[in-house]
Design an enzyme around this catalytic site. Structure first.
Site, mmCIF file in Angstrom:
data_model
loop_
_atom_site.group_PDB
_atom_site.id
_atom_site.type_symbol
_atom_site.label_atom_id
_atom_site.label_comp_id
_atom_site.label_asym_id
_atom_site.label_seq_id
_atom_site.Cartn_x
_atom_site.Cartn_y
_atom_site.Cartn_z
ATOM 1 N N HIS A 100 32.678 32.913 51.718
ATOM 2 C CA HIS A 100 33.972 32.763 51.134
ATOM 3 C C HIS A 100 34.957 32.784 52.451
ATOM 4 C CE1 HIS A 100 32.626 37.052 52.105
ATOM 5 N NE2 HIS A 100 33.749 37.484 52.297
ATOM 6 N N HIS A 102 38.484 33.564 54.334
ATOM 7 C CA HIS A 102 39.780 34.659 54.150
ATOM 8 C C HIS A 102 40.906 33.787 54.616
ATOM 9 C CE1 HIS A 102 37.579 38.456 53.859
ATOM 10 N NE2 HIS A 102 36.553 37.951 54.473
HETATM 11 P P1 AMP Z 1 33.791 40.018 53.750
HETATM 12 O O1 AMP Z 1 33.582 41.572 54.598
HETATM 13 O O2 AMP Z 1 34.085 39.067 54.525
HETATM 14 O O3 AMP Z 1 32.368 39.948 52.690
HETATM 15 O O4 AMP Z 1 34.705 40.241 52.573
HETATM 16 C C1 AMP Z 1 34.676 40.616 51.234
HETATM 17 C C2 AMP Z 1 36.076 40.659 50.769
HETATM 18 O O5 AMP Z 1 36.052 40.600 49.379
HETATM 19 C C3 AMP Z 1 36.754 41.962 51.181
HETATM 20 O O6 AMP Z 1 37.993 41.625 51.827
HETATM 21 C C4 AMP Z 1 36.962 42.641 49.646
HETATM 22 O O7 AMP Z 1 38.400 43.390 49.467
HETATM 23 C C5 AMP Z 1 36.787 41.376 48.699
HETATM 24 N N1 AMP Z 1 36.596 41.857 47.360
HETATM 25 C C6 AMP Z 1 35.357 42.669 47.030
HETATM 26 N N2 AMP Z 1 35.271 42.515 45.638
HETATM 27 C C7 AMP Z 1 36.244 42.026 45.436
HETATM 28 C C8 AMP Z 1 36.749 41.757 44.073
HETATM 29 N N3 AMP Z 1 36.298 42.179 42.639
HETATM 30 N N4 AMP Z 1 38.021 41.006 43.801
HETATM 31 C C9 AMP Z 1 38.585 40.394 44.727
HETATM 32 N N5 AMP Z 1 37.996 40.722 46.018
HETATM 33 C C10 AMP Z 1 37.118 41.568 46.351
#
Ligand code: AMP
Ligand code: ZN
Length: 140
Positions: A100, A102
């Site tokens: 993903h 950001h």
């Molecule tokens: P990372 O640390 O790069 O893996 O970021 C994961 C991101 O996913 C974090 O910013 C979380 O806030 C976001 N996240 C986790 N679960 C969900 C969800 N169900 N819907 C939207 N964002 C999410």
């Protein structure tokens, strides 16, 4: 789809998300714990862990969506700038093991740092070491 992957479950519509963009290969939705208003995640619909595990075409589609969405997000929340980043692997802080990107809106004086703030001490590399690293990265 990977059964216990939260982002695969969002793609399948099994858990809700605030979807802001969708095409054949990609989905974009608001981060559930935003670092700023408009914090958006762009993912390939298929489950790939990291950039290195992502084939060329879905990788290009993700970046195309990022390119398309970034100015729309900036306009939507009246941001002064954005930080666009990937935690690409566990050691880099990736918590959800589905690639993903950001897109984090930034505002003058928001107190956040630049991407240069992500590591501690910078390595002190000699000219020879830099040459060798550049050679190793350069495709044959
Ligand atoms: P990372 O640390 O790069 O893996 O970021 C994961 C991101 O996913 C974090 O910013 C979380 O806030 C976001 N996240 C986790 N679960 C969900 C969800 N169900 N819907 C939207 N964002 C999410
Ligand atoms: Zn997944």
């Amino acid at each position: 789809m990977t059964e216990d992957c939260i982002f695969c479950r969002i793609v399948e519509g099994e858990i809700p998300a605030r979807v802001v963009y969708e095409d054949e290969e990609t989905l974009a939705f608001l981060d559930a714990n935003p670092l700023a208003p408009g914090h958006t995640l762009v993912i390939p619909k298929h489950h790939y862990g990291t950039l290195g595990e992502t084939p060329t075409e879905p990788g290009e589609m993700v970046f195309s969506a990022v390119h398309y969405l970034t100015p729309l997000i900036e306009d939507a929340v009246d941001a002064d700038a954005t930080t666009v980043a990937i935690n690409n692997g566990e050691a880099a802080g990736q918590e959800v093991p589905h690639l993903h990107v950001h897109i984090v809106p930034r505002f003058d004086g928001d107190g956040g740092g630049p991407i240069h703030a992500i590591t501690g001490d910078s390595p002190d590399l000699s000219e020879d070491e830099l040459d060798e690293i550049a050679d190793r990265i350069t495709p044959n």
